[in-house]
Write a protein that holds these residues in place. Structure first.
Motif, PDB file in Angstrom:
ATOM      1  N   ASN A 106       0.845  -1.197   0.000  1.00  0.00           N
ATOM      2  CA  ASN A 106       0.000   0.000   0.000  1.00  0.00           C
ATOM      3  C   ASN A 106       0.883   1.250   0.000  1.00  0.00           C
ATOM      4  O   ASN A 106       0.658   2.195   0.755  1.00  0.00           O
ATOM      5  CB  ASN A 106      -0.935  -0.003   1.212  1.00  0.00           C
ATOM      6  CG  ASN A 106      -2.204   0.791   0.958  1.00  0.00           C
ATOM      7  OD1 ASN A 106      -2.527   1.146  -0.175  1.00  0.00           O
ATOM      8  ND2 ASN A 106      -2.930   1.079   2.021  1.00  0.00           N
ATOM      9  N   ILE A 146      -9.626  -4.951  -6.275  1.00  0.00           N
ATOM     10  CA  ILE A 146      -8.763  -4.223  -5.346  1.00  0.00           C
ATOM     11  C   ILE A 146      -8.033  -3.091  -6.056  1.00  0.00           C
ATOM     12  O   ILE A 146      -7.821  -2.011  -5.482  1.00  0.00           O
ATOM     13  CB  ILE A 146      -7.750  -5.197  -4.705  1.00  0.00           C
ATOM     14  CG1 ILE A 146      -8.466  -6.219  -3.819  1.00  0.00           C
ATOM     15  CG2 ILE A 146      -6.706  -4.444  -3.880  1.00  0.00           C
ATOM     16  CD1 ILE A 146      -7.576  -7.372  -3.387  1.00  0.00           C
ATOM     17  N   ASP A 242      -6.125  -5.764   9.183  1.00  0.00           N
ATOM     18  CA  ASP A 242      -6.028  -4.608   8.296  1.00  0.00           C
ATOM     19  C   ASP A 242      -6.823  -3.413   8.815  1.00  0.00           C
ATOM     20  O   ASP A 242      -6.484  -2.269   8.525  1.00  0.00           O
ATOM     21  CB  ASP A 242      -6.461  -4.968   6.873  1.00  0.00           C
ATOM     22  CG  ASP A 242      -7.889  -5.454   6.783  1.00  0.00           C
ATOM     23  OD1 ASP A 242      -8.403  -5.946   7.795  1.00  0.00           O
ATOM     24  OD2 ASP A 242      -8.471  -5.364   5.687  1.00  0.00           O
ATOM     25  N   TYR A 348      -7.472 -12.357   3.941  1.00  0.00           N
ATOM     26  CA  TYR A 348      -7.486 -11.354   2.884  1.00  0.00           C
ATOM     27  C   TYR A 348      -6.233 -10.485   2.968  1.00  0.00           C
ATOM     28  O   TYR A 348      -5.574 -10.205   1.963  1.00  0.00           O
ATOM     29  CB  TYR A 348      -8.715 -10.459   2.995  1.00  0.00           C
ATOM     30  CG  TYR A 348     -10.040 -11.170   2.838  1.00  0.00           C
ATOM     31  CD1 TYR A 348     -10.172 -12.267   1.997  1.00  0.00           C
ATOM     32  CD2 TYR A 348     -11.166 -10.741   3.529  1.00  0.00           C
ATOM     33  CE1 TYR A 348     -11.389 -12.921   1.851  1.00  0.00           C
ATOM     34  CE2 TYR A 348     -12.389 -11.387   3.390  1.00  0.00           C
ATOM     35  CZ  TYR A 348     -12.486 -12.473   2.557  1.00  0.00           C
ATOM     36  OH  TYR A 348     -13.695 -13.114   2.426  1.00  0.00           O
ATOM     37  N   THR A 349      -5.913 -10.055   4.171  1.00  0.00           N
ATOM     38  CA  THR A 349      -4.756  -9.193   4.376  1.00  0.00           C
ATOM     39  C   THR A 349      -3.466  -9.884   3.969  1.00  0.00           C
ATOM     40  O   THR A 349      -2.572  -9.256   3.386  1.00  0.00           O
ATOM     41  CB  THR A 349      -4.654  -8.790   5.858  1.00  0.00           C
ATOM     42  OG1 THR A 349      -5.912  -8.275   6.299  1.00  0.00           O
ATOM     43  CG2 THR A 349      -3.572  -7.761   6.088  1.00  0.00           C
ATOM     44  N   TYR A 352      -3.675 -11.021  -0.216  1.00  0.00           N
ATOM     45  CA  TYR A 352      -3.879  -9.941  -1.171  1.00  0.00           C
ATOM     46  C   TYR A 352      -3.224  -8.666  -0.645  1.00  0.00           C
ATOM     47  O   TYR A 352      -3.027  -8.510   0.556  1.00  0.00           O
ATOM     48  CB  TYR A 352      -5.371  -9.675  -1.397  1.00  0.00           C
ATOM     49  CG  TYR A 352      -6.129 -10.821  -2.018  1.00  0.00           C
ATOM     50  CD1 TYR A 352      -6.245 -10.934  -3.397  1.00  0.00           C
ATOM     51  CD2 TYR A 352      -6.734 -11.792  -1.218  1.00  0.00           C
ATOM     52  CE1 TYR A 352      -6.949 -11.982  -3.975  1.00  0.00           C
ATOM     53  CE2 TYR A 352      -7.435 -12.855  -1.786  1.00  0.00           C
ATOM     54  CZ  TYR A 352      -7.537 -12.939  -3.157  1.00  0.00           C
ATOM     55  OH  TYR A 352      -8.225 -13.987  -3.731  1.00  0.00           O
ATOM     56  N   GLY A 353      -2.904  -7.786  -1.544  1.00  0.00           N
ATOM     57  CA  GLY A 353      -2.372  -6.486  -1.156  1.00  0.00           C
ATOM     58  C   GLY A 353      -2.853  -5.430  -2.119  1.00  0.00           C
ATOM     59  O   GLY A 353      -3.109  -5.720  -3.293  1.00  0.00           O
ATOM     60  N   THR A 470      -9.914  -4.854   2.529  1.00  0.00           N
ATOM     61  CA  THR A 470      -9.057  -5.099   1.377  1.00  0.00           C
ATOM     62  C   THR A 470      -9.772  -4.782   0.066  1.00  0.00           C
ATOM     63  O   THR A 470      -9.134  -4.378  -0.917  1.00  0.00           O
ATOM     64  CB  THR A 470      -8.603  -6.570   1.367  1.00  0.00           C
ATOM     65  OG1 THR A 470      -7.927  -6.857   2.594  1.00  0.00           O
ATOM     66  CG2 THR A 470      -7.662  -6.863   0.210  1.00  0.00           C
TER      67      THR A 470
END
Length: 540
Positions: A106, A146, A242, A348-349, A352-353, A470
């Motif tokens: 991020n 995302i 997150d 999810y954290t 995925y990013g 996310t």
């Protein structure tokens, strides 16, 4: 070794290495507007910022990175950031003097996109020339969700790394110390207090010095990765790292914030009880990450820390001491508590990013920058971004099959080896579900050491019990409001948490603190997040 990821997220506190200035690149662009390297074979020069872990070696030593720059026909001058990115980023973006590419978890947020309009490139059309990114979007549509803003533009690309478990946090206790003192594994907060007191008073590590044990330690702060917020699961709160780093969680379909919840107050009072009894490291709010790790790794066979949280035992305590530690089930808040027990759900954290690579709108050779991004998103490159180069870190077994190799130094744990060798979780990449990769010992240990948490995690419905942070894209107005509010909320929360744990006073100051939190914008943020949560659930 997610401890060292993250946080990235919250723990990148070691000194910065600046290897290059980050002004936008012009070289090669005027003579090569098509984006090719040119008939002479000269490479297009680009600039980039990478937010990397303090352990990570210089980028010039990463074989896979040199290979994909060569394949893309680019030569990237990298600025390598290991600390204080938030502060440096603010100054950089405000000046408008930015590199061609940003890489990191991020690294540029949706709030930054909203605040600095026109500074970042919409890559939606450029992706037509990036088949590997298109493949990721097709195989994992969540990554396109995302990556895409509410207006359809794509400023930052997602990542997908596939292999990570349902939680980042595991809870560890020194089983050897329990055995030395004839103690049972604690199951409640009160039992934990009694065990930690025995660790402190009875020379639990057996070295003849009754004063060198640290019963409990963590990296300071509240929420997010590897800290006491997970104990709130012992009162039924279902966290997701997150958003729980700022206190938010979902309960019965309602977005809430534990920072003003009575259960948080109860947790802080318990931690203050531990601190007053000398059961928490007195440096818990002042030590840096290097000191935190060094203390947990003890001296030879002599452990120093009794109870803590981490990604995997070999990372937290080192290979030599890891066998002394056992992973634990969640602790109930009390023996009388009969409600559900939960744990932090982070799938999810972890897998995925968002915004892992971002392009500047000032980049004069956007096609060359996108060629590099396309190379970066090849699945066989993705495994090298995450685990290190084929050869020293990964074995190519042929027929599209690979295996993560153990560290060359037998005394080094696999997680440290990974973070030393490559971008690891801080990178931008895609690892397809079809790629054949045998994981290293540390990842196999993560799955084994997660077993005590399975029952609690099985009770979490990831679609409705977890805030979908996310996947949520806020409007510019909401993003700006939440960003400002969260800064004020967390300034207050972090200050009071440290004070209340070390000095007490939460009972007398609680009502005023709740009012100050509301004044800082907590209720407004909950209202905003509820709107997006309801929108997400309505589409399930």
């Amino acid at each position: 070794m997610k401890k060292q990821i993250i946080t990235m997220l919250s723990l990148l506190v070691v000194g910065t290495t600046l290897l290059a200035a980050c002004s936008g690149s012009n070289e090669g662009s005027a003579s090569d507007p098509s984006g090719s390297a040119g008939q002479s074979g000269s490479k297009v020069k680009l600039t980039g910022v990478i937010v990397k872990h303090p352990l990570t070696k210089p980028l010039a030593e990463m074989e896979w990175l040199q290979q994909i720059e060569e394949a893309a026909g680019v030569d990237i001058q990298w600025q390598e950031i290991t600390a204080d990115w938030g502060q440096k980023k603010g100054t950089m973006l405000a000046s408008g003097d930015v590199p061609d590419l940003f890489v990191g978890p991020n690294v540029i947020t949706d709030a930054d996109f909203a605040q600095f309009k026109g500074l970042f490139q919409d890559m939606s059309e450029l992706i037509e020339g990036a088949p590997n990114v298109q493949k990721m979007f097709e195989e994992k549509p969540e990554t396109k969700q995302i990556s895409t803003q509410r207006d359809g533009q794509i400023y930052g690309l997602a990542k997908y790394q596939r292999f990570w478990p349902d939680t980042v946090n595991r809870q560890y206790i020194n089983q050897t110390w329990l055995d030395n003192l004839g103690l049972e594994m604690p199951t409640t907060w009160d039992e934990l207090y009694d065990v930690l007191l025995a660790f402190k008073e009875k020379d639990a590590n057996g070295n003849g010095d009754p004063n060198d044990e640290i019963p409990m330690d963590w990296s300071g702060g509240i929420g997010g990765f590897f800290n006491p917020a997970v104990l709130l699961g012992g009162m039924g709160i279902k966290l997701s790292s997150d958003v729980s780093g700022q206190g938010y969680f979902v309960e019965d379909g309602k977005v809430k914030n534990f920072l003003t919840d009575a259960r948080y107050k109860e947790l802080v009072m318990f931690l203050n009880k531990l601190y007053k009894a000398g059961l928490i490291n007195p440096e818990v709010f002042t030590h840096d990450y290097t000191k935190l790790q060094a203390v947990a790794r003890g001296e030879g066979d002599i452990a120093k820390v009794g109870f803590t949280w981490g990604w995997v035992a070999s990372d937290r305590f080192g290979e030599q001491l890891a066998p002394q530690y056992a992973s634990m089930s969640p602790l109930k808040s009390s023996s009388s508590y009969s409600g559900p027990v939960s744990w932090s759900y982070d799938s999810y954290t972890l897998n995925y990013g968002a915004n892992n690579i971002v392009m500047s709108a000032k980049t004069k050779n956007k096609e060359a920058a996108m060629r590099f991004i396309n190379e970066l998103y090849k699945p066989e490159i993705g495994i090298q971004v995450l685990f290190g180069s084929i050869g020293p870190n990964i074995e190519d077994k042929g027929n599209g099959s690979y295996a993560v190799l153990p560290p060359k130094d037998a005394k080094m744990d696999p997680g440290t080896w990974k973070w030393t060798s490559t971008w690891a979780d801080n990178g931008a990449f895609y690892i397809s579900d079809s790629i054949d990769l045998t994981l290293g010992k540390d990842m196999q240990e993560v799955l084994t050491q997660s077993e005590p948490l399975k029952e609690a995690l099985a009770q979490v419905d990831s679609q409705i019990d977890i805030y979908p942070g996310t996947f949520v894209k806020y409007t510019n107005e909401d993003n700006n409001a939440m960003s400002l509010n969260n800064t004020n909320i967390m300034n207050l929360a972090n200050t009071t948490f440290a004070k209340w744990v070390t000095k007490g006073g939460i009972e007398a100051e609680w009502d005023a603190y709740v009012k100050e939190s509301q004044k800082a914008g907590l209720d407004k943020n909950v209202e905003i997040m509820q709107k997006y949560y309801d929108e997400f659930v309505s589409k399930l």
